[in-house]
Design an enzyme around this catalytic site. Sequence first.
Site, mmCIF file in Angstrom:
data_model
loop_
_atom_site.group_PDB
_atom_site.id
_atom_site.type_symbol
_atom_site.label_atom_id
_atom_site.label_comp_id
_atom_site.label_asym_id
_atom_site.label_seq_id
_atom_site.Cartn_x
_atom_site.Cartn_y
_atom_site.Cartn_z
ATOM 1 N N PRO A 1 0.708 -1.156 0.043
ATOM 2 C CA PRO A 1 0.041 0.002 -0.078
ATOM 3 C C PRO A 1 0.871 1.309 -0.142
ATOM 4 C CG PRO A 1 -0.058 -0.891 2.322
ATOM 5 C CD PRO A 1 0.835 -1.693 1.163
ATOM 6 N N CYS B 1 -5.408 -0.743 -6.719
ATOM 7 C CA CYS B 1 -4.009 -0.378 -7.302
ATOM 8 C C CYS B 1 -3.858 0.713 -8.077
ATOM 9 C CB CYS B 1 -3.770 -1.724 -8.004
ATOM 10 S SG CYS B 1 -3.549 -3.100 -7.118
ATOM 11 N N LEU C 1 3.707 -0.747 -13.372
ATOM 12 C CA LEU C 1 3.315 0.589 -12.931
ATOM 13 C C LEU C 1 2.904 1.296 -14.273
ATOM 14 C CD1 LEU C 1 5.941 1.767 -10.376
ATOM 15 C CD2 LEU C 1 3.795 0.803 -9.791
ATOM 16 N N LYS D 1 -2.833 3.741 -5.910
ATOM 17 C CA LYS D 1 -1.646 3.541 -5.336
ATOM 18 C C LYS D 1 -0.275 3.588 -6.299
ATOM 19 C CE LYS D 1 -1.031 -1.128 -4.488
ATOM 20 N NZ LYS D 1 0.121 -1.682 -5.549
ATOM 21 N N GLU E 1 -9.759 -7.829 -10.864
ATOM 22 C CA GLU E 1 -10.752 -8.579 -10.147
ATOM 23 C C GLU E 1 -12.166 -8.639 -10.849
ATOM 24 O OE1 GLU E 1 -10.733 -6.792 -6.029
ATOM 25 O OE2 GLU E 1 -8.727 -6.688 -6.108
HETATM 26 P P1 NAD Z 1 -3.791 -8.505 -0.270
HETATM 27 O O1 NAD Z 1 -3.762 -7.477 0.987
HETATM 28 O O2 NAD Z 1 -5.380 -9.087 -0.538
HETATM 29 O O3 NAD Z 1 -3.125 -9.721 0.140
HETATM 30 C C1 NAD Z 1 -1.822 -9.651 0.888
HETATM 31 C C2 NAD Z 1 -1.752 -10.669 1.796
HETATM 32 O O4 NAD Z 1 -0.056 -10.737 2.356
HETATM 33 C C3 NAD Z 1 -2.166 -10.377 3.235
HETATM 34 O O5 NAD Z 1 -3.233 -11.570 3.471
HETATM 35 C C4 NAD Z 1 -1.246 -10.487 4.244
HETATM 36 O O6 NAD Z 1 -1.638 -10.814 5.599
HETATM 37 C C5 NAD Z 1 -0.109 -11.208 3.521
HETATM 38 N N1 NAD Z 1 1.094 -10.878 4.107
HETATM 39 C C6 NAD Z 1 2.006 -9.641 4.265
HETATM 40 N N2 NAD Z 1 3.107 -9.564 4.756
HETATM 41 C C7 NAD Z 1 3.234 -11.222 4.998
HETATM 42 C C8 NAD Z 1 4.573 -11.899 5.368
HETATM 43 N N3 NAD Z 1 5.559 -11.435 5.790
HETATM 44 N N4 NAD Z 1 4.609 -13.155 5.447
HETATM 45 C C9 NAD Z 1 3.406 -13.764 5.105
HETATM 46 N N5 NAD Z 1 2.048 -12.960 4.537
HETATM 47 C C10 NAD Z 1 2.277 -11.691 4.351
HETATM 48 O O7 NAD Z 1 -3.181 -8.069 -1.452
HETATM 49 P P2 NAD Z 1 -3.398 -7.960 -3.028
HETATM 50 O O8 NAD Z 1 -4.552 -7.661 -3.441
HETATM 51 O O9 NAD Z 1 -3.284 -9.610 -3.133
HETATM 52 O O10 NAD Z 1 -2.258 -7.514 -3.584
HETATM 53 C C11 NAD Z 1 -0.966 -8.047 -3.465
HETATM 54 C C12 NAD Z 1 0.256 -7.378 -4.332
HETATM 55 O O11 NAD Z 1 -0.356 -7.591 -5.845
HETATM 56 C C13 NAD Z 1 0.148 -5.955 -4.213
HETATM 57 O O12 NAD Z 1 1.337 -5.623 -4.516
HETATM 58 C C14 NAD Z 1 -0.879 -5.348 -5.359
HETATM 59 O O13 NAD Z 1 -0.373 -4.049 -5.987
HETATM 60 C C15 NAD Z 1 -0.606 -6.422 -6.661
HETATM 61 N N6 NAD Z 1 -1.696 -6.714 -7.251
HETATM 62 C C16 NAD Z 1 -3.071 -6.604 -6.973
HETATM 63 C C17 NAD Z 1 -4.138 -6.950 -8.019
HETATM 64 C C18 NAD Z 1 -5.462 -7.092 -7.469
HETATM 65 O O14 NAD Z 1 -6.358 -7.215 -8.251
HETATM 66 N N7 NAD Z 1 -5.779 -7.058 -6.145
HETATM 67 C C19 NAD Z 1 -3.628 -7.295 -9.236
HETATM 68 C C20 NAD Z 1 -2.424 -7.178 -9.691
HETATM 69 C C21 NAD Z 1 -1.500 -6.923 -8.629
HETATM 70 C C1 UGA Z 2 -6.574 -3.306 -12.688
HETATM 71 C C2 UGA Z 2 -6.034 -3.721 -14.031
HETATM 72 O O1 UGA Z 2 -7.091 -3.795 -14.882
HETATM 73 C C3 UGA Z 2 -5.221 -4.863 -13.863
HETATM 74 O O2 UGA Z 2 -4.688 -5.220 -15.169
HETATM 75 C C4 UGA Z 2 -4.261 -4.742 -12.944
HETATM 76 O O3 UGA Z 2 -3.616 -6.098 -12.626
HETATM 77 C C5 UGA Z 2 -4.763 -4.550 -11.628
HETATM 78 O O4 UGA Z 2 -5.701 -3.262 -11.701
HETATM 79 C C6 UGA Z 2 -3.960 -4.232 -10.512
HETATM 80 O O5 UGA Z 2 -2.790 -4.121 -10.575
HETATM 81 O O6 UGA Z 2 -4.346 -4.250 -9.278
HETATM 82 P P1 UGA Z 2 -8.780 -3.851 -11.261
HETATM 83 O O7 UGA Z 2 -8.617 -2.761 -10.459
HETATM 84 O O8 UGA Z 2 -9.102 -5.408 -10.722
HETATM 85 O O9 UGA Z 2 -7.462 -4.141 -12.422
HETATM 86 O O10 UGA Z 2 -9.868 -3.746 -12.094
HETATM 87 P P2 UGA Z 2 -10.367 -2.824 -13.520
HETATM 88 O O11 UGA Z 2 -11.282 -3.657 -14.225
HETATM 89 O O12 UGA Z 2 -9.118 -2.406 -14.057
HETATM 90 O O13 UGA Z 2 -11.008 -1.790 -12.815
HETATM 91 C C7 UGA Z 2 -10.557 -0.601 -12.331
HETATM 92 C C8 UGA Z 2 -11.506 0.455 -11.771
HETATM 93 O O14 UGA Z 2 -11.788 1.264 -13.342
HETATM 94 C C9 UGA Z 2 -12.879 0.165 -11.445
HETATM 95 O O15 UGA Z 2 -13.572 0.857 -10.618
HETATM 96 C C10 UGA Z 2 -13.855 0.162 -12.754
HETATM 97 O O16 UGA Z 2 -15.210 0.281 -12.586
HETATM 98 C C11 UGA Z 2 -13.458 1.298 -13.420
HETATM 99 N N1 UGA Z 2 -13.439 1.177 -14.936
HETATM 100 C C12 UGA Z 2 -12.850 0.235 -15.592
HETATM 101 C C13 UGA Z 2 -13.927 2.321 -15.685
HETATM 102 O O17 UGA Z 2 -14.735 3.211 -14.637
HETATM 103 N N2 UGA Z 2 -14.214 2.334 -16.920
HETATM 104 C C14 UGA Z 2 -13.837 1.446 -17.802
HETATM 105 O O18 UGA Z 2 -14.077 1.544 -18.859
HETATM 106 C C15 UGA Z 2 -12.879 0.249 -17.045
#
Ligand code: NAD
Ligand code: UGA
Length: 479
Positions: free
Chosen positions: A96, A282, A227, A285, A175
């Site tokens: 974060p 994401c 990024l 951030k 997601e």
């Molecule tokens: P999340 O908060 O859902 O999960 C992270 C987990 O890691 C938590 O359950 C936490 O308890 C655990 N954790 C933290 N430190 C730890 C440690 N030292 N040992 C064991 N467990 C530990 O996070 P997330 O959404 O899965 O995101 C993870 C990463 O992936 C972030 O960098 C995010 O930017 C990236 N990412 C997220 C998405 C998404 O859709 N959420 C998509 C692509 C990339």
């Molecule tokens: C986004 C990226 O799409 C993923 O490729 C990436 O891995 C991820 O972030 C990440 O790094 O966490 P996500 O945030 O799960 O995925 O969902 P998106 O479908 O990208 O939507 C993000 C936000 O944009 C939502 O609030 C969605 O409603 C909004 N959105 C999306 C719009 O308002 N208009 C659009 O046309 C598309």
Amino acid sequence: MGKRIKNICCIGAGYVGGPTMAVIAHKCPSLNVNVIDISEERIKSWNNKNTDEIPIYEPGLSELIKKCRGKNLFFSNDIKKHIAEADMIFISVNTPTKTKGIGAGKASDLKWVESSARQIAMYANGFTIVVEKSTLPVKTAEVIKSILQAAQQSNKNKKNSATFSVLSNPEFLAEGTAINDLINPDRVLIGGEDEDSIEALSQIYNNWVPKEKILKTNIWSSELAKLTSNAFLAQRISSINSISALCEATGADIREVSRAIGTDSRIGSKFLESGPGFGGSCFKKDILNLVYLSEYFGLPEVASFWNEVVKINTWHQHRIAELITKKLFGTLSSKKIAILGFSFKSNTNDTRESAAIQICKDLMDEGAFLCIHDPKVSKVQIAKDLNCEPINNNVESTAIKDQDYSGIWQSAIDIKMALKNADAAVILTEWEEYSQINWFKFANTMRSPSWVFDSRSIINPKNVVDAGLNFWRVGDGVT
Ligand code: NAD
Ligand code: UGA
């Protein structure tokens, strides 16, 4: 020829770790996959016998868990054991925005990444490939390498001492479509220097991803590409949302504008849907991180360019709350507003950075009584996000209005309850069920003159207007 991988460990059982490892376990039955986490509650929930109650709602995920859990997919708090056994370790922990200290409000907090690296340094055995799965600022691999190298030095003379190779393999899943994105990715990106380790990771993906979709780069390009990818996607949404405001002012229609520009193959049609502003854990951030990095490397113009993408997103959310207030005669006190949808997008229970949070807070500040419905988000989660407990469900909305409560909220059991006596309905998430609401049926249960605000363009305007309701939708200059 890459190292033969048998045991995989993923640190972090979150939105990325859980689904990604479920897909790897499903596609690679010969691998043993262990997902570990410091949170006992999270692991307990992943191990819930009822797979509909695992911590993350994602279409198709529960079926995969049913199939693989206990066979070659395990969720555990035993960090030491699973790191020690692993040939390859994915770091998939949260990153974060920092809240204090240098770079607060912009830079990523790498506390959890660092602690993962230290756990690996402490418990790993033999040659171990460490894969950055979390989204990280460019050059983070350096931090991980330094921690691991220090461990390597001090363990040099010990039996089984560990050696490491670090790769970057960012995740691009979105997601709500995570399982499909993981099974049919546009590309898999692997950054690193050690050919054998890159090959070992490629071989895992090759079980279901065609070779030509696996891109190999240097480690810094891989970190920065992740990024940049999120920044570009978010930038498209801020661009289209800014134009939606102009459409409303001029009589143009954002859906027509999107279609017209999206058919230009250089622009493309995806990510051009105007909405209530982007949410999710994401986009904001990662852009703020890019802003921080640009400032750090002495590029203030680059920083300010990307910062505007976040600023306009926040402005757009306030704009929607403000126009709702204006349409309802400039005051919301003693008015009930049905909020339809709280998650940041449909098909997920995730509310992180959801536009609904800011918009609801603004409406409550104006004195509104909100009745909030979402098919997947819990009452407890909404209370956490709004920093405010709901009033009891049994309290009738008429009683609330009579007593002029202001700035409170109630959790709606269903759409009917949300709309009863409401002065307005505001659609904030594009859940399928909201697009099918029979407005003829509910119009009489609302208090007239009543409004429907569609921030997601999922409703046929005719159905609302014919039912005698006022209608607004985002970027519609002609309603
Ligand atoms: P999340 O908060 O859902 O999960 C992270 C987990 O890691 C938590 O359950 C936490 O308890 C655990 N954790 C933290 N430190 C730890 C440690 N030292 N040992 C064991 N467990 C530990 O996070 P997330 O959404 O899965 O995101 C993870 C990463 O992936 C972030 O960098 C995010 O930017 C990236 N990412 C997220 C998405 C998404 O859709 N959420 C998509 C692509 C990339
Ligand atoms: C986004 C990226 O799409 C993923 O490729 C990436 O891995 C991820 O972030 C990440 O790094 O966490 P996500 O945030 O799960 O995925 O969902 P998106 O479908 O990208 O939507 C993000 C936000 O944009 C939502 O609030 C969605 O409603 C909004 N959105 C999306 C719009 O308002 N208009 C659009 O046309 C598309």
